[in-house]
Scaffold this motif. Structure first.
Motif, PDB file in Angstrom:
ATOM      1  N   GLY A  61       0.811  -1.216   0.000  1.00  0.00           N
ATOM      2  CA  GLY A  61       0.000   0.000   0.000  1.00  0.00           C
ATOM      3  C   GLY A  61       0.840   1.260   0.000  1.00  0.00           C
ATOM      4  N   ILE A  62       1.880   1.284   0.830  1.00  0.00           N
ATOM      5  CA  ILE A  62       2.700   2.493   0.941  1.00  0.00           C
ATOM      6  C   ILE A  62       3.474   2.709  -0.365  1.00  0.00           C
ATOM      7  N   LEU A  63       3.919   1.605  -1.016  1.00  0.00           N
ATOM      8  CA  LEU A  63       4.644   1.741  -2.288  1.00  0.00           C
ATOM      9  C   LEU A  63       3.734   2.319  -3.361  1.00  0.00           C
ATOM     10  N   LEU A  64       2.503   1.796  -3.440  1.00  0.00           N
ATOM     11  CA  LEU A  64       1.561   2.290  -4.448  1.00  0.00           C
ATOM     12  C   LEU A  64       1.275   3.770  -4.216  1.00  0.00           C
ATOM     13  N   LEU A  65       1.063   4.156  -2.946  1.00  0.00           N
ATOM     14  CA  LEU A  65       0.740   5.543  -2.634  1.00  0.00           C
ATOM     15  C   LEU A  65       1.908   6.475  -2.957  1.00  0.00           C
ATOM     16  N   VAL A  66       3.137   6.079  -2.563  1.00  0.00           N
ATOM     17  CA  VAL A  66       4.298   6.946  -2.798  1.00  0.00           C
ATOM     18  C   VAL A  66       4.594   7.043  -4.296  1.00  0.00           C
ATOM     19  N   TRP A  67       4.429   5.940  -5.020  1.00  0.00           N
ATOM     20  CA  TRP A  67       4.609   5.957  -6.481  1.00  0.00           C
ATOM     21  C   TRP A  67       3.624   6.948  -7.096  1.00  0.00           C
ATOM     22  N   TRP A  68       2.384   6.893  -6.642  1.00  0.00           N
ATOM     23  CA  TRP A  68       1.317   7.780  -7.129  1.00  0.00           C
ATOM     24  C   TRP A  68       1.649   9.246  -6.833  1.00  0.00           C
ATOM     25  N   SER A 121      -7.683   1.221 -10.689  1.00  0.00           N
ATOM     26  CA  SER A 121      -8.103  -0.052 -11.273  1.00  0.00           C
ATOM     27  C   SER A 121      -8.518  -0.998 -10.141  1.00  0.00           C
ATOM     28  N   TRP A 122      -8.972  -2.199 -10.497  1.00  0.00           N
ATOM     29  CA  TRP A 122      -9.382  -3.153  -9.460  1.00  0.00           C
ATOM     30  C   TRP A 122      -8.164  -3.646  -8.677  1.00  0.00           C
ATOM     31  N   ILE A 123      -6.953  -3.650  -9.332  1.00  0.00           N
ATOM     32  CA  ILE A 123      -5.742  -4.050  -8.598  1.00  0.00           C
ATOM     33  C   ILE A 123      -5.469  -3.032  -7.499  1.00  0.00           C
ATOM     34  N   GLY A 124      -5.549  -1.748  -7.879  1.00  0.00           N
ATOM     35  CA  GLY A 124      -5.327  -0.688  -6.904  1.00  0.00           C
ATOM     36  C   GLY A 124      -6.358  -0.721  -5.794  1.00  0.00           C
ATOM     37  N   ILE A 134      -7.963  -3.363  -4.695  1.00  0.00           N
ATOM     38  CA  ILE A 134      -7.655  -4.489  -3.798  1.00  0.00           C
ATOM     39  C   ILE A 134      -6.484  -4.138  -2.889  1.00  0.00           C
ATOM     40  N   ILE A 135      -5.420  -3.518  -3.480  1.00  0.00           N
ATOM     41  CA  ILE A 135      -4.236  -3.170  -2.672  1.00  0.00           C
ATOM     42  C   ILE A 135      -4.604  -2.140  -1.606  1.00  0.00           C
ATOM     43  N   MET A 136      -5.315  -1.085  -1.993  1.00  0.00           N
ATOM     44  CA  MET A 136      -5.629  -0.023  -1.040  1.00  0.00           C
ATOM     45  C   MET A 136      -6.639  -0.476   0.013  1.00  0.00           C
ATOM     46  N   THR A 137      -7.660  -1.236  -0.395  1.00  0.00           N
ATOM     47  CA  THR A 137      -8.637  -1.725   0.578  1.00  0.00           C
ATOM     48  C   THR A 137      -7.997  -2.749   1.514  1.00  0.00           C
ATOM     49  N   GLY A 138      -7.179  -3.638   0.925  1.00  0.00           N
ATOM     50  CA  GLY A 138      -6.466  -4.625   1.749  1.00  0.00           C
ATOM     51  C   GLY A 138      -5.536  -3.938   2.732  1.00  0.00           C
ATOM     52  N   SER A 139      -4.814  -2.921   2.261  1.00  0.00           N
ATOM     53  CA  SER A 139      -3.904  -2.173   3.130  1.00  0.00           C
ATOM     54  C   SER A 139      -4.673  -1.475   4.239  1.00  0.00           C
TER      55      SER A 139
END
Lengths: 130, 129
Positions: A40-47, A67-70, A72-77
């Protein structure tokens, strides 16, 4: 050997058939959620970095984020963060010597499971309503 | 001569006198993160879905920028100690050293990237104002 108690003897907890107690599972989950939060933190910082880089970079990161991948990652995080937070608070009580009895640990374990799911659902509702 | 018992001198310090530092840091940062987490979630939830200019303007504001910066910095410093506990449990020798080094390098890289992005967004809004 006639009066030997057969069939009702305590079993040795063999590693491969040993059913982990709930308190053990919830304890291990603390570690797993803490490390999984990296996604989650990687996706957010990349964004965030993509937003200051260029339109193309942001379009790419934003596409993944929405997207649905994002999702899942953000909701899971988000759930993992709530779980890790509640488990961390329990650890502070453990450190103070409180809640270490088996029955209390069992109750706090269920509180972690239900509490984290309830908070995650509430957060999702807040996210989609506001 | 010091009038304390050997037990008193050793209590709470661990064998190396620094062994409890990681645990104490985890406790302090955990307390900070308990307060930061709900606010951070709301801040991020507000930002996702905005167009690029909107994201930059949003994180150009003091509150979202400070909350996001604090959470990522404190969170990654917490992460270094947390992975350290796991690495100490599961890895030995060279693998343990490599694991610790990789975890520290990775965490500071994440902090640097986030701070860079937040500073850029802050300066972008400064130009507009």
């Amino acid at each position: 050997m006639a009066d030997v108690n057969r069939g009702n003897r305590p079993l040795s907890p063999h590693l491969q058939v040993y059913r982990l107690p709930l308190a053990a599972i919830t304890s291990i989950l603390t570690r797993i959620t803490g490390h999984a939060l990296v996604a989650g933190i990687l996706l957010l910082v990349w964004w965030l970095v993509a937003a200051v880089t260029s339109d193309r970079a942001f379009a790419c990161a934003d596409w993944v984020m929405r997207s649905w991948i994002g999702f899942i990652i953000m909701t899971g995080s988000m759930w993992a963060l709530w779980y890790h937070l509640l488990a961390g608070v329990r650890h502070m009580f453990y450190d103070a010597g409180m809640g270490l009895e088996i029955e209390t640990a069992q109750k706090s374990s269920w509180a972690l499971v239900y509490g984290s799911v309830a908070l995650a659902v509430l957060t999702l509702i807040l996210f989609f309503v506001f | 001569m010091r009038y304390i018992t050997p037990l008193k001198a050793a209590e709470g310090l661990g064998a190396s006198h620094t062994g409890t530092q990681d645990h104490w840091f985890l406790t302090v940062s955990a307390a900070a993160l308990v307060l930061l987490t709900p606010v951070f979630m709301l801040v991020v939830a507000h930002a996702i879905g905005l167009p690029r200019a909107g994201v930059m303007a949003y994180f150009g504001q003091p509150f979202p920028a400070i909350v996001t910066g604090l959470f990522i910095i404190v969170g990654m410093l917490h992460f270094i100690r947390g992975t350290r506990v796991m690495i100490d449990d599961y890895l030995q020798g060279t693998a343990r050293k490599v694991g610790i080094i990789a975890s520290v390098i990775f965490s500071y890289a994440v902090i640097a990237a986030a701070v860079y992005a937040l500073v850029r967004m802050g300066l972008a809004t400064l130009v507009l104002v």
